[in-house]
Design a protein around this motif. Structure first.
Motif, short mmCIF file in Angstrom:
data_model
loop_
_atom_site.label_atom_id
_atom_site.label_comp_id
_atom_site.label_asym_id
_atom_site.label_seq_id
_atom_site.Cartn_x
_atom_site.Cartn_y
_atom_site.Cartn_z
N LEU A 1 0.83 -1.20 0.00
CA LEU A 1 0.00 0.00 0.00
C LEU A 1 0.87 1.25 0.00
N GLU A 2 0.33 2.30 -0.58
CA GLU A 2 0.96 3.62 -0.50
C GLU A 2 0.64 4.24 0.85
N GLU A 3 1.44 5.22 1.24
CA GLU A 3 1.22 5.89 2.52
C GLU A 3 -0.19 6.48 2.57
N TRP B 1 -6.64 -8.26 8.67
CA TRP B 1 -6.62 -7.15 7.71
C TRP B 1 -6.88 -7.70 6.32
N PHE B 2 -7.72 -6.99 5.57
CA PHE B 2 -8.08 -7.40 4.21
C PHE B 2 -7.93 -6.21 3.27
N PRO B 3 -7.71 -6.45 1.96
CA PRO B 3 -7.65 -5.35 0.99
C PRO B 3 -8.92 -4.52 1.03
N ALA B 4 -8.77 -3.22 0.86
CA ALA B 4 -9.91 -2.30 0.97
C ALA B 4 -11.02 -2.63 -0.03
N GLU B 5 -10.66 -3.13 -1.21
CA GLU B 5 -11.68 -3.42 -2.22
C GLU B 5 -12.61 -4.55 -1.80
N PHE B 6 -12.19 -5.34 -0.81
CA PHE B 6 -13.05 -6.42 -0.33
C PHE B 6 -14.30 -5.88 0.37
N ALA B 7 -14.27 -4.60 0.78
CA ALA B 7 -15.43 -4.02 1.46
C ALA B 7 -16.66 -4.08 0.57
N GLU B 8 -16.48 -3.88 -0.74
CA GLU B 8 -17.60 -3.97 -1.68
C GLU B 8 -17.79 -5.38 -2.21
N LEU B 9 -16.70 -6.10 -2.41
CA LEU B 9 -16.78 -7.43 -2.98
C LEU B 9 -17.28 -8.46 -1.96
N VAL B 10 -16.93 -8.26 -0.69
CA VAL B 10 -17.33 -9.18 0.37
C VAL B 10 -17.92 -8.34 1.51
N PRO B 11 -19.12 -7.81 1.35
CA PRO B 11 -19.69 -6.88 2.33
C PRO B 11 -19.82 -7.47 3.73
N ALA B 12 -19.87 -8.80 3.86
CA ALA B 12 -19.97 -9.42 5.19
C ALA B 12 -18.76 -9.10 6.05
N GLN C 1 -5.86 2.65 2.89
CA GLN C 1 -6.58 1.96 3.94
C GLN C 1 -6.74 0.46 3.64
N ALA C 2 -7.11 -0.26 4.68
CA ALA C 2 -7.43 -1.68 4.58
C ALA C 2 -8.56 -1.96 5.57
N ILE C 3 -9.22 -3.09 5.39
CA ILE C 3 -10.28 -3.49 6.33
C ILE C 3 -9.63 -4.06 7.59
N LYS C 4 -10.06 -3.54 8.73
CA LYS C 4 -9.60 -4.04 10.03
C LYS C 4 -10.77 -4.75 10.70
N ARG C 5 -10.59 -6.04 11.01
CA ARG C 5 -11.65 -6.85 11.61
C ARG C 5 -11.09 -7.51 12.87
N GLN C 6 -11.60 -7.13 14.03
CA GLN C 6 -11.09 -7.62 15.31
C GLN C 6 -12.10 -8.56 15.98
N ARG C 7 -11.57 -9.53 16.69
CA ARG C 7 -12.46 -10.45 17.42
C ARG C 7 -11.73 -11.03 18.63
N VAL C 8 -12.53 -11.39 19.61
CA VAL C 8 -12.04 -12.11 20.79
C VAL C 8 -12.77 -13.44 20.83
N THR C 9 -12.01 -14.53 20.92
CA THR C 9 -12.58 -15.87 20.95
C THR C 9 -12.69 -16.34 22.39
N PHE C 10 -13.85 -16.93 22.71
CA PHE C 10 -14.13 -17.39 24.06
C PHE C 10 -14.49 -18.86 24.07
#
Length: 244
Positions: A122-124, A148-159, A127-136
């Motif tokens: 990525l250039e300075e 972290w996922f490529p930003a374009e996944f926000a539209e391609l994989v809305p889930a 952005q990228a998708i940040k998805r955080q979770r805590v497993t119990f």
């Protein structure tokens, strides 16, 4: 009878029983085969069978219970690797066994840390998708992780942008939305100290020792589809089931 190879017999037994534990075939509290049963099933000496059970106890995956035998103790001590989670998601549509669940924080598009940005090239300021979770599990937090996922996944994989479990597993959702199938994982790990955020997520004291894992998920063309970082409390064994 399970086949034996040139690996020491007791280690083959350990690997097979560990696989059953990781896959959920043996759950926490289940009784493991007795020394006599192991000796008969694998056609090994009882002393060798005793050595295999002792190894599982040393790993924190089993314990001796008077009047019962050796039972599985995986809830507090088992931490699955990224490759195990990928294989489980692709084959079963589930990342977690039945006794575990994840609480997912609101995903966001944000500038990732430098090491993640470098991997995604990525250039300075990109952005990228940040998805955080805590497993119990029933005893409390098992691990805290960030993917972290490529930003374009926000539209391609809305889930990916929803704070909910993804039915069928994240790798399958990514393949459905992008055509890119995760097939390999590169993992690295280290020991570290928990900062305030990680300590809060894991329910431990700040600066407590933690296991840190970083993983990179690749598609069939070698492209990166996910970069992750996970933290597990002291005393959890990270286990990977190796497929033949």
């Amino acid at each position: 009878m399970p086949e034996l190879d040139r690996t020491p017999p007791y280690l083959q037994v350990v690997q097979e029983l560990r696989r059953r534990i990781v896959d959920g075939e043996l759950s926490d509290g289940d009784r493991l085969p007795s020394v006599r049963q192991i000796a008969e099933e694998w056609q090994i000496a009882q002393a060798t069978a005793m050595k295999a059970l002792a190894a599982l106890r040393a790993d924190g995956l089993a314990e001796s219970v008077t009047g019962v035998g050796t039972v599985v103790r995986s809830r507090r001590n088992l931490h699955r690797s990224a490759l195990d989670r990928l294989e489980r998601a692709l084959t079963t549509g589930k990342i977690y066994p039945d006794n575990e669940y994840a609480v997912i924080k609101q995903p966001v598009l944000t500038v990732p840390p430098a090491w993640v940005a470098d991997l995604f090239e990525l250039e300075e300021g990109d952005q990228a998708i940040k998805r955080q979770r805590v497993t119990f599990n029933e005893d409390g937090p098992v691990s805290a992780s960030t993917s972290w996922f490529p930003a374009e996944f926000a539209e391609l994989v809305p889930a990916l942008m929803e704070p909910e479990r993804i039915l069928g597993g994240t790798p399958n959702a990514i393949e459905a939305g992008t055509g890119r199938r995760g097939v390999a994982v590169e993992e690295a790990s280290a020991a570290a100290r928990a900062n305030s955020d990680i300590a809060e997520d894991l329910g431990i004291d700040e600066n407590s020792p933690v296991h840190v894992g970083r993983n990179i998920f690749f598609d069939v063309a070698g492209g990166i589809i996910e970069v992750g970082e996970s933290f597990a409390p002291e005393g959890r064994w990270k286990v990977h089931r190796k497929s033949n």
